[in-house]
Design a protein around this motif. Sequence first.
Motif, short mmCIF file in Angstrom:
data_model
loop_
_atom_site.label_atom_id
_atom_site.label_comp_id
_atom_site.label_asym_id
_atom_site.label_seq_id
_atom_site.Cartn_x
_atom_site.Cartn_y
_atom_site.Cartn_z
N LYS A 10 0.82 -1.22 0.00
CA LYS A 10 0.00 0.00 0.00
C LYS A 10 0.85 1.26 0.00
O LYS A 10 0.32 2.37 0.02
CB LYS A 10 -0.93 -0.01 1.22
N SER A 11 2.19 1.11 0.02
CA SER A 11 3.06 2.28 0.09
C SER A 11 4.48 1.92 -0.35
O SER A 11 4.83 0.74 -0.44
CB SER A 11 3.10 2.82 1.52
N HIS A 129 1.11 -2.63 -11.03
CA HIS A 129 0.29 -1.50 -10.57
C HIS A 129 -1.10 -2.01 -10.22
O HIS A 129 -1.66 -2.85 -10.91
CB HIS A 129 0.15 -0.45 -11.67
N GLN A 130 -1.67 -1.48 -9.14
CA GLN A 130 -3.03 -1.80 -8.71
C GLN A 130 -3.74 -0.48 -8.44
O GLN A 130 -3.11 0.57 -8.30
CB GLN A 130 -2.99 -2.64 -7.42
N PRO A 131 -5.07 -0.50 -8.32
CA PRO A 131 -5.80 0.75 -8.02
C PRO A 131 -5.32 1.36 -6.69
O PRO A 131 -4.79 0.66 -5.82
CB PRO A 131 -7.26 0.28 -7.90
N GLU A 132 -5.55 2.65 -6.56
CA GLU A 132 -5.25 3.40 -5.34
C GLU A 132 -3.77 3.36 -4.95
O GLU A 132 -3.41 3.25 -3.79
CB GLU A 132 -6.12 2.90 -4.18
N GLU A 133 -2.90 3.43 -5.95
CA GLU A 133 -1.44 3.49 -5.73
C GLU A 133 -0.88 2.24 -5.07
O GLU A 133 0.22 2.26 -4.52
CB GLU A 133 -1.06 4.74 -4.92
N ARG A 134 -1.59 1.16 -5.09
CA ARG A 134 -1.10 -0.10 -4.51
C ARG A 134 -0.29 -0.85 -5.55
O ARG A 134 -0.37 -0.58 -6.74
CB ARG A 134 -2.28 -0.96 -4.03
N ARG A 135 0.47 -1.82 -5.05
CA ARG A 135 1.25 -2.70 -5.92
C ARG A 135 0.99 -4.14 -5.51
O ARG A 135 0.90 -4.45 -4.31
CB ARG A 135 2.76 -2.43 -5.79
#
Length: 146
Positions: A10-11, A129-135
């Motif tokens: 998440k960061s 890459h995932q939604p909401e700046e997640r990986r």
Amino acid sequence: MSAKKTIISKSVDETIQAGKELGKQLQPGDVVRLDGDLGAGKTHFVKGVASYFGIQPEKVSSPTYTLIHEYSGTLPVYHFDCYRLEHEQEALEIGAEEYFYGEGVCLIEWPEKIEGLIPEDAIRVDILHQPEERRKIIIHHQNPEA
């Protein structure tokens, strides 16, 4: 046989922590291929691996223009960025294979550029890459106990 582990980061800090966790499992001669788009977090993941070996994360940067950065820690860490390579021969000319079979740990960004040179038992890390700046970080081990 291979095993797979999936982590949702998440960061940036969590991506670095995921790299540090993988670092705990690495041994001399291990090669890690880092697959992911531009900006996926490959270099942050390398910072985590390097920090496990006592290298300050802020000293780690992408070797886009130099092809390889060497870091000295409890194990040497060799960080490749093959983005600008046109041919595998270019990697051979700098002795890439000697790094792969040496005493350190190799981490390779843009490994598809030198696909034929990478050892078959390399660990694969996909960073997506995932939604909401997640990986989504998927670690594929060749060893099922890993």
